[in-house]
Design an enzyme around this catalytic site. Structure first.
Site, PDB file in Angstrom:
ATOM      1  CB  CYS A 106      -0.955  -0.011   1.188  1.00 54.53           C
ATOM      2  SG  CYS A 106      -2.248  -1.279   1.074  1.00 54.53           S
ATOM      3  CB  ILE A 107       2.696   3.034   2.680  1.00 52.55           C
ATOM      4  CG1 ILE A 107       1.536   2.940   3.673  1.00 52.55           C
ATOM      5  CG2 ILE A 107       3.386   4.385   2.836  1.00 52.55           C
ATOM      6  CD1 ILE A 107       1.961   3.034   5.118  1.00 52.55           C
TER       7      ILE A 107
END
Length: 419
Positions: A261-262
Site C-alpha cells: 500500500c504505502i
C-alpha cells in the site's frame, strides 16, 4: 441480485481470501478463482497461506460450500464477480495486466445481469476507462445487461481489531443502478457501506488514504535525520506533541515503508497526475525521502561502529524483524531488504532473526537465520532492531546485545541508540 447469491472471487491473496471466507460465512455460494494451482491445492486441503486466516477458518468455509478452483468456467454461473488481483508497478507505471486478464475472462463468460466489482487498487479512472470498455465490447450495456462498480479493499494485515466485517466499505458504481447492486451485495458482508457518486471517487479515496500516510511518515522520517544531527530525541518530541487533544495525529519514524500500500499506491496517483502534464511533487518528494531511509540506517550503523573503532567490513550485524509490518510474515517491499543488501555490499557479515520468516532471500541469496537469538545478540557487534514483533523481549534485547540501533524507538538501555 436474486437470492441465493453465487459469488466468484478472482484472486485469493490477502484481499480475496478474507472476502471469500466472509461471504461463505454470510451464506453465499462462493467460488474462489486463482491461477496459482499450488495455492488452490493448499486451500482445497484446508491450508491457509494468509497470515490473518487460520486453517480452521478455511476448513469451515469449505464445509459450507467454498470452492477454490483454477477453472474459469465458474464465472459463467456467478451473480457477482469481485476482482482482487495484484496491481504492481512496472517501470513506475501501474501494471494492470492481471486486471485486464480477469476482465477479459469475465467478458467472455459472465451471465446476464451479473455484478462485477473491482477491489484491486489502481489510479482513478481504471474502472470506467479500462474495465467498462472490455465488458461492453460485445454489445452489452452497463446498468442494463450487467452492473459495474469499484470498492477499494481496506484489509489491514495483522490488525486484530478491524476486519472486513467491521471496516466501512466504500462503493461507487458506473450508474445509480450499479451502485445500488453493489451496496446490496456488500451489506451482506460488512456492517457499514459508504455510497459515493462514482468509481473514480471510490478509487481516489483509497489513494488518498495511503498517500496521507506516505506523506506524514516521510515528514517524521526526514525529521529523524536532522533531529539526530541536532541531538534531539524525536520520539520524545512526538510523545509530547501527541498530548494535544486536537489538531495532531502521531506518526513514527522508521527504516522506510513497506508492503503493497504505502510504497506503491501513491505512485498510481502520481502516474495519473502526470497524464495531465505536470508532476505530483508532494508525493514524489515523500517517496524519495522514505526510499532513502534504509541508506540512512546503514550510515548510522557505520557511525556507531566508528565510535567503537571498528570498520563495517567484516563486522557481524544482526537484523531483528525483517517483515514490512509487525506480527505478520509478509516482507513485500520491506525496507529491511535494502538495509541487508547495502550492509552486505559494504562487507558486513549479516544475519537475521524473525519469528515469522524461517527463510529469507536477499539479492537472490539466502541469508543466515540465527537459531539461538540470545547468543546471536551477544555475538553481533551491532544489532539493528527493524520490526517490533510482539515476540521480542525488549528488555532481553537491551540486556544481551552489545550495541543496538533501534529504528522503532522501542528499546531502552545504555547500549541502545535510536535512529
Amino acid at each position: 441480485m436474486t437470492k441465493p447469491c453465487r459469488l466468484t472471487v478472482v484472486g485469493l491473496g490477502y484481499v480475496g481470501l478474507p472476502l471469500a471466507l466472509e461471504a461463505a460465512r454470510a451464506g453465499l455460494r462462493v467460488d474462489g478463482l486463482d491461477q496459482d494451482a499450488g495455492r488452490v491445492a493448499g486451500l482445497v486441503a484446508g491450508r491457509s497461506h494468509v497470515d490473518d486466516i487460520t486453517d480452521g477458518q478455511v476448513a469451515q468455509a469449505l464445509a459450507v460450500g467454498f470452492v477454490p478452483t483454477t477453472d474459469a468456467r465458474c464465472l459463467a454461473f456467478a451473480d457477482v464477480v469481485v476482482i482482487c488481483v495484484p496491481t504492481p508497478l512496472r517501470d513506475s507505471a501501474p501494471d494492470l495486466d492481471a486486471v485486464k486478464a480477469a476482465s477479459d475472462q469475465i467478458s467472455r463468460t459472465m451471465s446476464p445481469g451479473a455484478l462485477v466489482i473491482l477491489e484491486s487498487t489502481s489510479y482513478p479512472g481504471t474502472t470506467s476507462e479500462v474495465l467498462l470498455p472490455m465488458l461492453e465490447r460485445d454489445g452489452r450495456r452497463v446498468g442494463r445487461e450487467f452492473h459495474l462498480a469499484y470498492s477499494p479493499e481496506r484489509i489491514d494485515p495483522g490488525n486484530p481489531d478491524f476486519s472486513l466485517r467491521n471496516t466501512p466499505k466504500v462503493v461507487g458504481g458506473i450508474t445509480q443502478e450499479c451502485t445500488d447492486a453493489a451496496v446490496r451485495f456488500y451489506e451482506r458482508l460488512t456492517d457499514t457501506v459508504v455510497r459515493v457518486s462514482s468509481p473514480s471517487v471510490a478509487e481516489m479515496s483509497k489513494l488518498l488514504e495511503n498517500t496521507y500516510r506516505q506523506v506524514n511518515i516521510a515528514l517524521v522520517n526526514e525529521m529523524a535525520v536532522f533531529c539526530h544531527e541536532l541531538g534531539i530525541d524525536l520520539w520524545e518530541a512526538i510523545d509530547a506533541a501527541a498530548t494535544k487533544p486536537f489538531g495532531f495525529q502521531e506518526f513514527r519514524p522508521g527504516p522506510g515503508v513497506g508492503g503493497h500500500c504505502i510504497p506503491i499506491d501513491p505512485s498510481y496517483l502520481s502516474h495519473r497526475v502526470r497524464t495531465l502534464g505536470y508532476p505530483f511533487r508532494f508525493v514524489e518528494l515523500a517517496q524519495e525521502i522514505n526510499q532513502r531511509m534504509p541508506a540512512f540506517v546503514v550510515d548510522r550503523v557505520m557511525r556507531l561502529l566508528n565510535e567503537d573503532g571498528l570498520a563495517l567490513k567484516g563486522t557481524r550485524v544482526l537484523l531483528l524483524g525483517v517483515t514490512y509490518k509487525a506480527d505478520i510474515a509478509d516482507d513485500r517491499e520491506s525496507p529491511s531488504l535494502v538495509v541487508a543488501e547495502r550492509l552486505r555490499a559494504l562487507g558486513a557479515e549479516v544475519t537475521y532473526h524473525d519469528p515469522f520468516v524461517p527463510a529469507w532471500e536477499v539479492a537472490g541469496e539466502r541469508l543466515g537465520r540465527v537459531a539461538d537469538l540470545q547468543a546471536a545478540l551477544a555475538e553481533a557487534e551491532v544489532t539493528v532492531f527493524l520490526q517490533p514483533h510482539s515476540y521480542y523481549d525488549l528488555d532481553e534485547i537491551a540486556k544481551s546485545a552489545r550495541r543496538v540501533l533501534d529504528t522503532r524507538g522501542r528499546v531502552v538501555g545504555a547500549n541502545v541508540t535510536r535512529l
